[in-house]
Design a protein around this motif. Structure first.
Motif, PDB file in Angstrom:
ATOM      1  N   LYS A  76       0.876  -1.184   0.000  1.00 30.23           N
ATOM      2  CA  LYS A  76       0.000   0.000   0.000  1.00 30.23           C
ATOM      3  C   LYS A  76       0.902   1.218   0.000  1.00 30.23           C
ATOM      4  CE  LYS A  76      -3.751   2.190   2.583  1.00 30.23           C
ATOM      5  NZ  LYS A  76      -3.797   2.712   3.953  1.00 30.23           N
ATOM      6  N   ASN A 130       1.079   4.836   0.567  1.00 27.98           N
ATOM      7  CA  ASN A 130       0.269   5.894   1.187  1.00 27.98           C
ATOM      8  C   ASN A 130       0.783   7.248   0.716  1.00 27.98           C
ATOM      9  OD1 ASN A 130      -1.309   4.245   3.201  1.00 27.98           O
ATOM     10  ND2 ASN A 130       0.753   3.760   3.928  1.00 27.98           N
ATOM     11  N   TYR A 150       0.348  11.116   1.367  1.00 31.25           N
ATOM     12  CA  TYR A 150      -0.244  12.091   2.270  1.00 31.25           C
ATOM     13  C   TYR A 150       0.071  13.504   1.772  1.00 31.25           C
ATOM     14  CZ  TYR A 150       0.244   8.058   5.522  1.00 31.25           C
ATOM     15  OH  TYR A 150       0.221   6.835   6.120  1.00 31.25           O
ATOM     16  N   VAL A 180      -3.636   8.463   8.616  1.00 34.12           N
ATOM     17  CA  VAL A 180      -4.208   7.133   8.835  1.00 34.12           C
ATOM     18  C   VAL A 180      -4.657   7.106  10.289  1.00 34.12           C
ATOM     19  CG1 VAL A 180      -3.739   4.657   8.976  1.00 34.12           C
ATOM     20  CG2 VAL A 180      -2.674   5.988   7.185  1.00 34.12           C
ATOM     21  N   HIS A 220      -4.855   2.347  14.520  1.00 35.29           N
ATOM     22  CA  HIS A 220      -5.218   0.946  14.252  1.00 35.29           C
ATOM     23  C   HIS A 220      -4.034   0.064  14.621  1.00 35.29           C
ATOM     24  CE1 HIS A 220      -2.802   2.174  10.813  1.00 35.29           C
ATOM     25  NE2 HIS A 220      -2.529   0.899  10.610  1.00 35.29           N
ATOM     26  N   ASP A 270      -2.164  -3.361  12.878  1.00 29.37           N
ATOM     27  CA  ASP A 270      -2.189  -4.041  11.578  1.00 29.37           C
ATOM     28  C   ASP A 270      -2.687  -5.470  11.764  1.00 29.37           C
ATOM     29  OD1 ASP A 270      -1.214  -1.766  10.431  1.00 29.37           O
ATOM     30  OD2 ASP A 270       0.791  -2.541   9.988  1.00 29.37           O
ATOM     31  N   ILE A 273       7.613  -0.855   6.688  1.00 32.58           N
ATOM     32  CA  ILE A 273       7.348   0.499   6.191  1.00 32.58           C
ATOM     33  C   ILE A 273       8.635   1.171   5.728  1.00 32.58           C
ATOM     34  CG2 ILE A 273       6.359   2.784   6.693  1.00 32.58           C
ATOM     35  CD1 ILE A 273       4.736   1.488   8.904  1.00 32.58           C
ATOM     36  N   LEU A 327       4.790   8.642  11.204  1.00 31.27           N
ATOM     37  CA  LEU A 327       4.295   7.498  11.981  1.00 31.27           C
ATOM     38  C   LEU A 327       4.343   7.801  13.486  1.00 31.27           C
ATOM     39  CD1 LEU A 327       3.469   4.418  12.047  1.00 31.27           C
ATOM     40  CD2 LEU A 327       5.897   3.969  12.397  1.00 31.27           C
ATOM     41  N   HIS A 374      -1.033   2.247  16.168  1.00 31.70           N
ATOM     42  CA  HIS A 374      -0.273   3.316  15.513  1.00 31.70           C
ATOM     43  C   HIS A 374      -1.170   4.127  14.594  1.00 31.70           C
ATOM     44  CE1 HIS A 374       0.039  -0.253  12.885  1.00 31.70           C
ATOM     45  NE2 HIS A 374       0.172   0.586  11.851  1.00 31.70           N
ATOM     46  N   ARG A 409       4.135  13.548   2.221  1.00 29.88           N
ATOM     47  CA  ARG A 409       4.774  12.339   2.757  1.00 29.88           C
ATOM     48  C   ARG A 409       4.289  11.146   1.949  1.00 29.88           C
ATOM     49  NH1 ARG A 409       3.677   8.481   7.264  1.00 29.88           N
ATOM     50  NH2 ARG A 409       5.710   7.510   7.625  1.00 29.88           N
ATOM     51  N   SER A 459       4.590   6.884   2.087  1.00 32.58           N
ATOM     52  CA  SER A 459       5.141   5.696   2.753  1.00 32.58           C
ATOM     53  C   SER A 459       4.697   4.467   1.978  1.00 32.58           C
ATOM     54  CB  SER A 459       4.701   5.622   4.219  1.00 32.58           C
ATOM     55  OG  SER A 459       3.336   5.283   4.324  1.00 32.58           O
ATOM     56  N   ALA A 469       3.841   0.737   2.672  1.00 28.20           N
ATOM     57  CA  ALA A 469       3.581  -0.259   3.721  1.00 28.20           C
ATOM     58  C   ALA A 469       3.402  -1.600   3.027  1.00 28.20           C
ATOM     59  CB  ALA A 469       2.336   0.116   4.507  1.00 28.20           C
ATOM     60  N   PHE A 483       2.315  -5.395   3.743  1.00 28.12           N
ATOM     61  CA  PHE A 483       1.667  -6.260   4.728  1.00 28.12           C
ATOM     62  C   PHE A 483       1.888  -7.718   4.338  1.00 28.12           C
ATOM     63  CE2 PHE A 483      -0.968  -2.384   4.238  1.00 28.12           C
ATOM     64  CZ  PHE A 483      -0.701  -1.811   5.474  1.00 28.12           C
TER      65      PHE A 483
HETATM   66  O1  LIG Z   1       2.465   5.770   6.818  1.00 21.78           O
HETATM   67  C1  LIG Z   1       2.821   5.142   7.818  1.00 21.78           C
HETATM   68  O2  LIG Z   1       3.915   5.341   8.345  1.00 21.78           O
HETATM   69  C2  LIG Z   1       1.902   4.151   8.471  1.00 21.78           C
HETATM   70  C3  LIG Z   1       0.883   3.565   7.541  1.00 21.78           C
HETATM   71  C4  LIG Z   1       0.103   2.463   8.174  1.00 21.78           C
HETATM   72  O3  LIG Z   1       0.098   2.284   9.364  1.00 21.78           O
HETATM   73  C5  LIG Z   1      -0.675   1.551   7.337  1.00 21.78           C
HETATM   74  O4  LIG Z   1      -0.795   1.792   6.116  1.00 21.78           O
HETATM   75  O5  LIG Z   1      -1.181   0.549   7.895  1.00 21.78           O
END
Ligand SMILES: O=C(O)CCC(=O)C(=O)O
Ligand SMILES: [Fe+2]
Length: 376
Positions: A220, A222, A224, A236, A239, A241, A248, A256, A295, A305, A307, A309, A311
């Motif tokens: 994913k 992300n 921002y 975000v 939550h 994970d 990440i 984060l 987090h 930003r 990121s 991620a 999973f």
């Molecule tokens: O952007 C981040 O550092 C965290 C993203 C995150 O927690 C997620 O996508 O589950």
């Protein structure tokens, strides 16, 4: 009659519109505003205040022939997984220039005009979850997150659908495939270290969550955008994970935050490291020894930003997740009931929905001048 076309709200459009205050759907309720602020300022405050920091662990020692060196590495990862559930990993073995390319192709994808990206739009209502998306206001409170994203499966290769991967930039696919291969090795290494940390055989955790064939890696990205009111929004929301492990990578902009000892701790960016989270699945298998930490993602006024991620997930139905026999004793009875990954996801969504409905009902009653009836 013209057909009604649903245009998903892209946060990037809002950010580009020059608004000075964010729409109410993005404003977090007061209860969520503890330690909420501009990520760039929060991280500076954090370092100055001397609060404990997410541990940095070095993976190099695990490859050593020297038993003590190897066990020192295991101990540091084990400690981080037990006390924090999150860590920065150094010497992970993925070439830094490959990671730079991953950052570059992701940025280039998002740098395209929105119309180009819309060709990849997902359609959550019809179950097409891979692709370009933003959070839909499908919960009771109608709350939204300050991010757009791109989501797709990257491993194993035979389960990927390259037709939905970005075609621009032209090297996106090649770079992402290489990254997935390298990262898969790191996943095995982390699972081995974590297995040894539980006094299990090295291959144990990996086998339990699907092994080479069935362990999935979802990416994913992300995105921002800059946010005019970062003290009110979340990129975000909080939550844990659901994954087994999450990795990440980021573009060097902090954001984060992890919740520990009743406060939010903002992660600094540490060059040449990646962040790894223990997800719910490993928390269950380890009978709660390893923690899946709460987090969230902050945004900021000045910098976009991004990121990445990743999973790592067990197959949805094939394996039953439950505390490993070796870890269940009279003194440490099982803390989790058995469930498939699919059931775990459903339970979590159900609990979230219930909590949101309760919060929305309380807010509505409060707005009507009534006290919320907590016995309901
Ligand atoms: O952007 C981040 O550092 C965290 C993203 C995150 O927690 C997620 O996508 O589950
Ligand atoms: Fe997360």
């Amino acid at each position: 009659m013209p057909t009604k076309v649903y245009i998903a709200p892209r946060v990037e459009i809002l950010a580009q519109s020059g608004i000075e205050s964010i729409p109410t759907e993005y404003v977090r309720p007061v209860e969520e505003r503890q330690d909420l602020g501009d990520a760039l300022e929060e991280v500076k405050k954090q370092i100055a205040s001397g609060v404990p920091q997410i541990p940095v662990v070095d993976l190099k020692g695990f490859d050593s022939d020297d038993h003590e060196t190897k066990m020192a590495c295991v101990d540091s990862v084990k400690k981080a997984a037990e006390e924090w559930g999150v860590m920065h990993i150094a010497n992970h073995g993925i070439p830094e220039d490959l990671l730079d390319k991953v950052r570059e192709v992701g940025k280039k994808f998002f740098d395209q005009p929105i119309v180009q990206k819309e060709q990849y739009a997902n359609d959550q209502a019809s179950g097409k979850i891979q692709g370009y998306g933003s959070k839909l206001a499908n919960n009771a409170s109608g709350q939204l997150e300050w991010e757009d994203y791109f989501f797709h499966l990257i491993y194993p290769v035979d389960k990927t659908d390259l037709s939905i991967w970005p075609k621009d930039p032209s090297d996106y696919i090649e770079v992402t495939k290489q990254f997935a291969e390298h990262l898969r090795t790191v996943v095995s290494k982390m699972l081995s270290i974590l297995s040894v940390g539980l006094e299990l055989e090295e291959g144990k955790l990996e086998r339990e969550i699907g092994g080479k064939e069935d362990l999935l890696m979802q990416l994913k990205i992300n995105y921002y955008p800059k946010c005019p009111q970062p003290d009110l929004a979340l990129g975000v929301e909080a939550h844990t994970d659901i994954s087994s492990l999450s990795f990440i990578l980021h573009n060097g902009v902090p954001g984060l935050q992890v919740y520990k000892e009743n406060r939010w701790i903002t992660a600094p960016c540490i060059p040449d490291t990646m962040i790894v989270h223990i997800g719910d699945t490993l928390e269950i298998l380890s009978n709660g020894k390893y923690k899946s930490i709460l987090h969230r993602g902050l945004v900021n006024k000045e910098k976009v930003r991004i990121s990445w991620a990743i999973f790592c997930e067990p197959p949805r139905e094939k394996v039953v997740l439950k505390p490993l026999e070796e870890l269940v004793t009279d003194e440490t009875p099982a803390k989790f009931t058995p469930r498939t990954f699919q059931e775990h996801i459903e339970r979590k969504l159900f609990k979230k929905k219930q909590a949101e409905e309760a919060a929305a009902a309380a807010a509505a009653q409060a707005a009507n001048g009534h006290k919320p009836n907590i016995t309901n």
